[in-house]
Design a protein around this motif. Structure first.
Motif, PDB file in Angstrom:
ATOM      1  N   GLY A  67       0.832  -1.189   0.000  1.00 24.64           N
ATOM      2  CA  GLY A  67       0.000   0.000   0.000  1.00 24.64           C
ATOM      3  C   GLY A  67       0.871   1.244   0.000  1.00 24.64           C
ATOM      4  O   GLY A  67       1.741   1.408  -0.858  1.00 24.64           O
ATOM      5  N   ASN A  68       0.646   2.122   0.967  1.00 25.47           N
ATOM      6  CA  ASN A  68       1.434   3.348   1.076  1.00 25.47           C
ATOM      7  C   ASN A  68       2.645   3.189   1.975  1.00 25.47           C
ATOM      8  O   ASN A  68       3.258   4.176   2.373  1.00 25.47           O
ATOM      9  N   ALA A  69       2.958   1.938   2.314  1.00 23.98           N
ATOM     10  CA  ALA A  69       4.151   1.655   3.104  1.00 23.98           C
ATOM     11  C   ALA A  69       5.205   1.016   2.214  1.00 23.98           C
ATOM     12  O   ALA A  69       4.888   0.185   1.345  1.00 23.98           O
ATOM     13  N   ARG A  70       6.462   1.429   2.425  1.00 21.31           N
ATOM     14  CA  ARG A  70       7.568   0.838   1.678  1.00 21.31           C
ATOM     15  C   ARG A  70       8.651   0.415   2.657  1.00 21.31           C
ATOM     16  O   ARG A  70       8.981   1.156   3.598  1.00 21.31           O
ATOM     17  N   PHE A  71       9.203  -0.765   2.431  1.00 30.16           N
ATOM     18  CA  PHE A  71      10.260  -1.302   3.276  1.00 30.16           C
ATOM     19  C   PHE A  71      11.480  -1.555   2.386  1.00 30.16           C
ATOM     20  O   PHE A  71      11.372  -2.268   1.375  1.00 30.16           O
ATOM     21  N   GLN A  72      12.606  -0.957   2.740  1.00 33.61           N
ATOM     22  CA  GLN A  72      13.832  -1.161   1.969  1.00 33.61           C
ATOM     23  C   GLN A  72      14.825  -1.925   2.833  1.00 33.61           C
ATOM     24  O   GLN A  72      15.094  -1.547   3.979  1.00 33.61           O
ATOM     25  N   ILE A  73      15.376  -3.006   2.275  1.00 32.39           N
ATOM     26  CA  ILE A  73      16.262  -3.887   3.024  1.00 32.39           C
ATOM     27  C   ILE A  73      17.693  -3.466   2.724  1.00 32.39           C
ATOM     28  O   ILE A  73      18.228  -3.740   1.639  1.00 32.39           O
ATOM     29  N   LEU A  74      18.313  -2.760   3.664  1.00 35.57           N
ATOM     30  CA  LEU A  74      19.670  -2.244   3.485  1.00 35.57           C
ATOM     31  C   LEU A  74      20.728  -3.228   3.960  1.00 35.57           C
ATOM     32  O   LEU A  74      21.847  -3.238   3.449  1.00 35.57           O
ATOM     33  N   SER A  75      20.397  -4.044   4.948  1.00 42.28           N
ATOM     34  CA  SER A  75      21.278  -5.097   5.422  1.00 42.28           C
ATOM     35  C   SER A  75      20.419  -6.061   6.225  1.00 42.28           C
ATOM     36  O   SER A  75      19.239  -5.766   6.495  1.00 42.28           O
ATOM     37  N   PRO A  76      20.943  -7.201   6.641  1.00 40.39           N
ATOM     38  CA  PRO A  76      20.114  -8.098   7.463  1.00 40.39           C
ATOM     39  C   PRO A  76      19.646  -7.468   8.768  1.00 40.39           C
ATOM     40  O   PRO A  76      18.675  -7.943   9.365  1.00 40.39           O
ATOM     41  N   THR A  77      20.301  -6.394   9.200  1.00 40.82           N
ATOM     42  CA  THR A  77      19.970  -5.761  10.477  1.00 40.82           C
ATOM     43  C   THR A  77      19.499  -4.323  10.328  1.00 40.82           C
ATOM     44  O   THR A  77      19.336  -3.623  11.335  1.00 40.82           O
ATOM     45  N   LEU A  78      19.288  -3.844   9.115  1.00 41.45           N
ATOM     46  CA  LEU A  78      18.881  -2.454   8.899  1.00 41.45           C
ATOM     47  C   LEU A  78      17.787  -2.393   7.837  1.00 41.45           C
ATOM     48  O   LEU A  78      18.009  -2.752   6.672  1.00 41.45           O
ATOM     49  N   ILE A  79      16.596  -1.929   8.255  1.00 42.35           N
ATOM     50  CA  ILE A  79      15.443  -1.824   7.358  1.00 42.35           C
ATOM     51  C   ILE A  79      14.957  -0.378   7.350  1.00 42.35           C
ATOM     52  O   ILE A  79      14.748   0.224   8.409  1.00 42.35           O
ATOM     53  N   ARG A  80      14.779   0.158   6.164  1.00 39.69           N
ATOM     54  CA  ARG A  80      14.156   1.467   6.049  1.00 39.69           C
ATOM     55  C   ARG A  80      12.640   1.302   6.069  1.00 39.69           C
ATOM     56  O   ARG A  80      12.087   0.490   5.319  1.00 39.69           O
ATOM     57  N   LEU A  81      11.973   2.062   6.915  1.00 46.55           N
ATOM     58  CA  LEU A  81      10.530   2.025   7.062  1.00 46.55           C
ATOM     59  C   LEU A  81       9.989   3.373   6.586  1.00 46.55           C
ATOM     60  O   LEU A  81      10.220   4.403   7.216  1.00 46.55           O
ATOM     61  N   GLU A  82       9.262   3.362   5.476  1.00 45.53           N
ATOM     62  CA  GLU A  82       8.783   4.625   4.893  1.00 45.53           C
ATOM     63  C   GLU A  82       7.283   4.520   4.627  1.00 45.53           C
ATOM     64  O   GLU A  82       6.825   3.576   3.971  1.00 45.53           O
ATOM     65  N   TYR A  83       6.533   5.489   5.130  1.00 44.55           N
ATOM     66  CA  TYR A  83       5.101   5.560   4.864  1.00 44.55           C
ATOM     67  C   TYR A  83       4.791   6.911   4.233  1.00 44.55           C
ATOM     68  O   TYR A  83       5.132   7.963   4.790  1.00 44.55           O
ATOM     69  N   ALA A  84       4.145   6.887   3.074  1.00 46.86           N
ATOM     70  CA  ALA A  84       3.773   8.115   2.368  1.00 46.86           C
ATOM     71  C   ALA A  84       2.278   8.062   2.086  1.00 46.86           C
ATOM     72  O   ALA A  84       1.825   7.275   1.243  1.00 46.86           O
ATOM     73  N   GLY A  85       1.524   8.886   2.798  1.00 44.32           N
ATOM     74  CA  GLY A  85       0.077   8.880   2.625  1.00 44.32           C
ATOM     75  C   GLY A  85      -0.365   9.225   1.219  1.00 44.32           C
ATOM     76  O   GLY A  85      -1.455   8.825   0.785  1.00 44.32           O
ATOM     77  N   ASP A  86       0.486   9.950   0.492  1.00 47.02           N
ATOM     78  CA  ASP A  86       0.162  10.303  -0.890  1.00 47.02           C
ATOM     79  C   ASP A  86       0.821   9.363  -1.892  1.00 47.02           C
ATOM     80  O   ASP A  86       0.735   9.577  -3.102  1.00 47.02           O
ATOM     81  N   GLY A  87       1.500   8.339  -1.412  1.00 45.00           N
ATOM     82  CA  GLY A  87       2.145   7.378  -2.297  1.00 45.00           C
ATOM     83  C   GLY A  87       3.423   7.869  -2.935  1.00 45.00           C
ATOM     84  O   GLY A  87       3.983   7.193  -3.807  1.00 45.00           O
ATOM     85  N   VAL A  88       3.940   9.026  -2.515  1.00 52.42           N
ATOM     86  CA  VAL A  88       5.163   9.582  -3.095  1.00 52.42           C
ATOM     87  C   VAL A  88       6.322   9.268  -2.160  1.00 52.42           C
ATOM     88  O   VAL A  88       6.469   9.870  -1.083  1.00 52.42           O
ATOM     89  N   PHE A  89       7.181   8.336  -2.560  1.00 50.91           N
ATOM     90  CA  PHE A  89       8.321   7.936  -1.745  1.00 50.91           C
ATOM     91  C   PHE A  89       9.553   8.750  -2.152  1.00 50.91           C
ATOM     92  O   PHE A  89       9.618   9.317  -3.241  1.00 50.91           O
ATOM     93  N   GLU A  90      10.537   8.784  -1.244  1.00 48.94           N
ATOM     94  CA  GLU A  90      11.709   9.635  -1.443  1.00 48.94           C
ATOM     95  C   GLU A  90      12.961   8.774  -1.614  1.00 48.94           C
ATOM     96  O   GLU A  90      13.334   8.010  -0.709  1.00 48.94           O
ATOM     97  N   ASP A  91      13.595   8.889  -2.781  1.00 45.31           N
ATOM     98  CA  ASP A  91      14.821   8.139  -3.043  1.00 45.31           C
ATOM     99  C   ASP A  91      16.071   9.015  -2.986  1.00 45.31           C
ATOM    100  O   ASP A  91      17.185   8.492  -3.029  1.00 45.31           O
TER     101      ASP A  91
END
Length: 895
Positions: free
Chosen positions: A28-52
């Motif tokens: 949905g409007n949540a994005r999870f980026q796997i940076l390492s086995p111990t580091l996860i980026r947790l991003e929620y964008a209510g408008d669906g616009v994520f930031e890279d």
């Protein structure tokens, strides 16, 4: 340095930055980026616009290849690496502690929270009261001493005041111990010595806490009661009800099984902007290290960063829809992995010039060029006290000694002649600046013109004099500010000490701390000149309604997370007390929690003019094993010849030892850049399975080979007793040769001439054998290898030209040293750089060793004159003649 500083600071890309494909999972409007086995980026964008794009904090965001699986289960999105499992309730909106949980490999559960209104208190953990949701007049303060975390909750003198949490992870229905850490002293409600608060569970008043007087608002005790809870959890709060007397401060709280001890604080280390006016322990803002094994770095509001243009950009507004951007570190007890993840996310620390790891001298005193040339440096040379960096305090300036931008011609009539002399003597020059400009400064017209008339009026010099200040969010004003440094740099100033930032200077770009950004600009500017960009400066937050370091809290989201990329942390103007000395030792290691390797205290402390001999010597001993050894004071005596005979002799010995240790210290700085490990390492980084590793904060390891336990109390009868905890393994006293087996605790008695310092069995320390006046006296052609006998170990000696950026193009050397089954192997130097030693003589000092029958080197039996054994210190010394630096050696004592 034929570079015009009138231009804007050129962009310098982050080292090792590159485009990396980051595995992502979208729900949905949540994005999870796997940076390492111990580091996860947790991003929620209510408008669906994520930031890279990079942010100022997450400037590198470097991923490592990570195996993971993802699936849906019982309405949850599940993501699993081999170190953690993320569960997010699908379609539940922005992240909360109710819809997001992360289970670590060891079984602990993380419930990351983005706001205090959503704070969860997990069962059997210590929860900071300031993280709860205050209501009815309750509020968070930090104006007393001794609290944990960043403050405490107060305001319970008002009826109806409350602080609420959501309790989670209760294992079963039953009765549990509810306990709080509190302070209760006279004031307000004088007639009640014993005060009370109510405990409400799930909306129902469940119990009353009785809170006897603690003796003062800086004195904390634990009070407890019993509450009945259902499995899973409930809303829980402290309240001042109609039947309660209140008027207490609450530091932290916990819910545990009956009979269970109060949990230890979860925060490990942290940071503080400075120690100005502090005379003892001070509260630290938390970093990413925690006993709970996880942390959330909330990056939601931090400004974006464009490294190509070297500028910051306001974040996207998301049309008023909710937006969250955070990094979940789930490391368990692998604290080294946490620091590696932080470096991969934010970028590495710079490798400072080699001279910075020798001896600095600074004094707040109006020295003249003649003073330095005719009196001060000749005395250093005559006393055989090394000196690498001359740090010149504020009096060199004119027309204002605080914030002028011209040389004081009375003190420095020929600046270029002075800087040329200093460089000829092998000295690095570091000069003090304050970031404003007085109205009577001859260079104000130039600065105003470059800023296109946008400089603003303010009061500077402690609010006495009118000046103009800078908005560092504006490129024109940055250009003007940087240009003020131009004449000094062209005349030979090597680096800058930004003192007392920020004289009302500011950054108007939302999501940026003023001192964080200006520290970055100094580093970027140095990089653009081909130097190793950095600045000596306070760091971590903005000033908030008072003096730096006096309990101020950050009000900007950038915090300290990026400042290891730019800053040597100047901790400011400390008081001269024994408790402050102890806390300085603790604070250096504590800043591992933000990835800061370079902490610089005023060695000797700032305020007192003449120190007691033992206090002075203990400071010098501590400084010898700190990342930066910088003696500084307010017109004080901080040099060996200003003290009694024994203190002078001992201090001189430790100044010389500091210089001798430079090959080892410089290698630790290289390790910090490569791995994220600090130079001064808290014990739990290496020994997380030992409870004592968390309970001895003034002890630390310098690298992995040396255990440092500074003396932090006065001598009694000529000696001082220090309780030292020894980690597992064998540890040999650097000075006496006595060996201790760990884990164990022993009382070490030290005369003024020594300190508790121990070499780990298998530890290897590279030192310069011969005395030199400073680090510029290269090449390093005589090396002593101090080796702890009793276990195997390795060490890689790193060397390069000591300045400039050629090392980033591969111009450096490494020498591998291995101690295995009693044999020492030296690989021979690999690599090359201009000025490297062509020949090298080695001395091996084997500590904690038995006497051998003979010694072989490279297959040949050494003559009796090539080695000797000291029975008193159990030290075997072996000398190899000079040979090619690339030659390999194998040395074996034969019993």
């Amino acid at each position: 340095m034929a570079v015009s500083l009138a231009a804007a600071v050129p962009a310098v890309p982050l080292q090792t930055a590159r485009a990396v494909s980051i595995p992502s999972v979208r729900e949905g409007n949540a994005r999870f980026q796997i940076l390492s086995p111990t580091l996860i980026r947790l991003e929620y964008a209510g408008d669906g616009v994520f930031e890279d794009r990079p942010t100022f904090n997450a400037a590198l965001r470097q991923a490592v290849p990570t195996r993971f699986r993802t699936w849906t289960d019982s309405g949850d999105r599940v993501i699993r690496t081999d170190r953690l499992t993320v569960r997010y309730k699908r379609g539940s909106g922005a992240f909360t502690t109710a819809n997001l949980r992360v289970k670590l490999a060891g079984g602990a559960v993380a419930r990351p929270a983005w706001s205090t209104a959503d704070q969860v208190c997990s069962f059997s953990t210590r929860c900071e009261a300031e993280d709860g949701r205050p209501a009815g007049g309750a509020e968070v303060e930090s104006d007393h001493k001794g609290f944990t975390g960043t403050g405490f909750t107060t305001g319970f003198d008002r009826r109806g005041a409350s602080a609420s949490f959501r309790l989670a992870d209760v294992p079963a229905d039953g009765d549990y111990r509810f306990a709080v850490r509190y302070a209760n002293a006279r004031g307000g409600d004088l007639k009640n010595e014993i005060r009370t608060l109510g405990v409400r569970v799930g909306g129902t008043r469940a119990a009353q806490l009785t809170l006897p007087r603690t003796g003062g608002w800086d004195n904390w005790r634990v009070a407890e009661t019993t509450v009945r809870l259902k499995k899973g959890g409930a809303a829980i709060s402290l309240e001042r009800g109609a039947e309660d007397s209140g008027h207490v401060n609450i530091d932290n709280l916990t819910v545990v099984p009956a009979g269970t001890a109060y949990p230890a604080p979860s925060q490990l280390g942290g940071y503080r902007r400075g120690l100005d006016y502090k005379s003892g322990p001070a509260e630290l803002e938390p970093g990413i290290l925690s006993r709970e094994g996880w942390a959330l770095l909330d990056d939601s509001r931090t400004a974006l960063f464009d490294p190509a243009a070297n500028r910051i950009i306001q974040r996207h507004g998301h049309a008023g829809k909710p937006y969250q951007d955070g990094y979940l570190f789930g490391y368990g007890r692998d604290y080294r992995q946490a620091l590696a993840d932080l470096t991969a996310l934010t970028g590495p620390a710079p490798l400072l010039p080699r001279s910075h790891f020798g001896v600095w001298f600074s004094r707040y005193h109006p020295y003249s060029a003649e003073d330095y040339q005719q009196r001060l440096l000749p005395r250093f040379r005559a006393e055989k006290v090394p000196l690498d960096t001359l740090s010149v305090d504020t009096d060199f300036k004119s027309p204002s000694t605080w914030n002028g931008w011209n040389w004081n011609s009375k003190l420095f009539p020929a600046p270029e002649k002075f800087t040329r002399w200093a460089h000829d003597q092998g000295l690095e020059l570091n000069f003090n600046v304050h970031p404003s400009i007085p109205l009577n400064d001859p260079r104000l017209t130039e600065a105003d013109a470059l800023a296109k008339g946008k400089l603003e009026y303010s009061f500077c010099t402690a609010g006495i004099n009118l000046c103009k200040i800078f908005n560092w969010g504006d490129p024109d004003q940055v250009k003007a500010y940087v240009a003020l440094h131009r004449p000094f740099e062209l005349q030979g100033v090597d680096s800058w000490w930004l003192d007392w930032c920020c004289d009302d200077a500011r950054v108007t770009t939302p999501g940026m701390t003023p001192d964080s950004w200006i520290n970055h600009l100094y580093a970027a500017h140095g990089d653009s000149l081909g130097d190793r960009g950095h600045v000596l400066s306070r760091m971590g937050s903005a000033l908030v309604g008072g003096l730096a370091g006096q309990g101020d809290s950050p009000v900007y989201p950038s915090g300290p997370w990026a400042e290891h990329r730019s800053t040597v942390h100047f901790t400011g103007d400390s008081e001269s007390t024994w408790p402050l000395l102890a806390f300085a030792a603790e604070m250096t290691a504590a800043e591992a929690a933000i990835g800061m390797p370079y902490v610089s205290h005023d060695i000797g402390s700032f305020r007192k003019q003449h120190l007691d001999d033992d206090y002075y010597v203990r400071w010098i001993q501590l400084g010898t094993f700190q990342p930066i050894f910088r003696v500084h004071s307010f017109n004080g005596d901080r040099l060996p010849w200003e003290y009694g005979r024994q203190a002078q002799r001992t201090a001189t010995k430790f100044f010389q030892l500091r210089e001798a240790l430079l090959p080892y210290t410089y290698t630790l700085a290289w390790q910090a850049r490569e791995t994220g490990l600090p130079m001064a390492r808290p014990l739990y980084l290496s020994y997380p399975g030992q409870a004592e590793a968390f309970e001895n904060p003034t002890q630390y390891t310098y690298g992995d080979a040396l255990l440092v336990a500074p003396v932090t109390r006065p001598n009694t009868g000529g000696t001082a007793a220090t309780e030292v905890w020894f980690p597992p393994g064998s540890w040999t006293d650097y000075f006496t040769g006595r060996t201790y087996q760990g884990p164990s605790t022993h009382t070490i008695v030290s005369g003024l001439e020594t300190m508790p310092l121990f070499v780990r069995a298998g530890g290897i320390v590279a030192q310069r054998t011969n005395y030199v006046d400073n680090a510029s006296q290269n090449p390093l052609n005589e090396v002593t290898l101090v080796v702890g006998a009793g276990a195997d170990g390795t060490f890689t000696l790193y060397e390069d030209a000591g300045d400039g950026r050629q090392y980033q193009r591969g111009e450096y050397t490494t020498t591998q040293v291995t101690y295995n089954s009693g044999t020492l192997a030296i690989s021979g130097r690999k690599g090359a750089y201009p000025g490297a030693a062509s020949a090298r003589a080695y001395t091996v000092s084997l500590r904690g060793s038995a006497r051998p029958r003979t010694v072989t080197a490279d297959g040949q039996t050494l003559s009796a004159t090539a080695w000797n054994y000291d029975l008193a210190t159990r030290t075997l010394t072996i000398r190899l003649p000079a040979g090619p630096a690339s030659a390999q050696h194998t040395i074996t004592p034969v019993s």
